[in-house]
Design an enzyme around this catalytic site. Sequence first.
Site, PDB file in Angstrom:
ATOM      1  N   GLN A  27     -55.442  39.817  -3.274  1.00 25.49           N
ATOM      2  CA  GLN A  27     -54.926  39.860  -1.868  1.00 25.49           C
ATOM      3  C   GLN A  27     -53.441  39.205  -1.955  1.00 25.49           C
ATOM      4  O   GLN A  27     -53.165  38.424  -2.664  1.00 25.49           O
ATOM      5  CB  GLN A  27     -55.817  39.331  -0.732  1.00 25.49           C
ATOM      6  CG  GLN A  27     -55.914  37.665  -1.090  1.00 25.49           C
ATOM      7  CD  GLN A  27     -57.120  37.131  -0.088  1.00 25.49           C
ATOM      8  OE1 GLN A  27     -58.109  37.847   0.116  1.00 25.49           O
ATOM      9  NE2 GLN A  27     -56.889  36.025   0.565  1.00 25.49           N
ATOM     10  N   GLY A  28     -52.668  39.742  -0.747  1.00 23.79           N
ATOM     11  CA  GLY A  28     -51.376  39.051  -0.544  1.00 23.79           C
ATOM     12  C   GLY A  28     -50.929  39.087   0.888  1.00 23.79           C
ATOM     13  O   GLY A  28     -51.946  39.631   1.893  1.00 23.79           O
ATOM     14  N   TYR A  29     -50.184  38.392   1.439  1.00 26.22           N
ATOM     15  CA  TYR A  29     -49.660  38.364   2.743  1.00 26.22           C
ATOM     16  C   TYR A  29     -48.439  39.103   3.138  1.00 26.22           C
ATOM     17  O   TYR A  29     -47.384  38.800   2.250  1.00 26.22           O
ATOM     18  CB  TYR A  29     -49.669  36.542   3.039  1.00 26.22           C
ATOM     19  CG  TYR A  29     -51.059  36.361   3.208  1.00 26.22           C
ATOM     20  CD1 TYR A  29     -51.778  36.201   4.326  1.00 26.22           C
ATOM     21  CD2 TYR A  29     -51.706  35.919   1.835  1.00 26.22           C
ATOM     22  CE1 TYR A  29     -53.073  35.807   4.211  1.00 26.22           C
ATOM     23  CE2 TYR A  29     -52.981  35.530   1.975  1.00 26.22           C
ATOM     24  CZ  TYR A  29     -53.579  35.516   2.987  1.00 26.22           C
ATOM     25  OH  TYR A  29     -55.006  34.971   3.076  1.00 26.22           O
ATOM     26  N   LEU A  30     -48.521  40.045   3.883  1.00 22.76           N
ATOM     27  CA  LEU A  30     -47.173  40.886   4.113  1.00 22.76           C
ATOM     28  C   LEU A  30     -46.305  39.885   5.295  1.00 22.76           C
ATOM     29  O   LEU A  30     -45.185  40.182   5.258  1.00 22.76           O
ATOM     30  CB  LEU A  30     -47.374  42.052   4.812  1.00 22.76           C
ATOM     31  CG  LEU A  30     -48.337  42.971   3.861  1.00 22.76           C
ATOM     32  CD1 LEU A  30     -49.030  44.197   4.463  1.00 22.76           C
ATOM     33  CD2 LEU A  30     -47.301  43.311   2.542  1.00 22.76           C
ATOM     34  N   ASN A 144     -56.069  30.517   2.422  1.00 24.31           N
ATOM     35  CA  ASN A 144     -55.563  31.453   1.209  1.00 24.31           C
ATOM     36  C   ASN A 144     -54.200  31.657   1.471  1.00 24.31           C
ATOM     37  O   ASN A 144     -53.310  31.973   0.744  1.00 24.31           O
ATOM     38  CB  ASN A 144     -56.282  32.850   1.530  1.00 24.31           C
ATOM     39  CG  ASN A 144     -57.755  32.684   0.780  1.00 24.31           C
ATOM     40  OD1 ASN A 144     -57.715  32.809  -0.415  1.00 24.31           O
ATOM     41  ND2 ASN A 144     -58.657  32.495   1.466  1.00 24.31           N
TER      42      ASN A 144
END
Length: 157
Positions: A27-30, A144
């Site tokens: 996962q990643g954060y936009l 996270n």
Amino acid sequence: MGYEIERKFLVEGNYKADAFKSMFIKQGYLSQSETSVIRVRIKDEKAYVTIKSAAIDGELKRHEWEYEIPVKDAEEMLQLCEDALIEKKRYLVQVGSHTFEVDEFYGKNEGLCIAEVELESEDETYAKPDWLGLEVTGNVRYYNSFLSLHPYTEWRD
């Protein structure tokens, strides 16, 4: 509108023997701000975009919306996150009437293991397994979104 109420703990013991399922998550954060985050996640063969608010007035409750998206789209979105990706293996462990999600982190967050339990209300009781350690609910260092920018290996004690 959805809500999430969860408690978060460090893990200090063997939970894997009791796990009934596991999955790999990337996962990643936009977007990250003081009021919300937008996350893209691939969990095994499915992908999701999730929007979460900050905690509401210091409570455990947060607004949360999650939508399934094509995996190919999620892979492209994760490229926008560059070097700030979270990779972990999640184990699901049934304890009483609740399912704990135990995340074992990899890469720059290697060595960190966190358990979360989702609740229906902030005062709901739940069984606490012996492998639960220190409660870190509300400690931003264990979100996270924070770990994506400030990996555990850079600040752990």
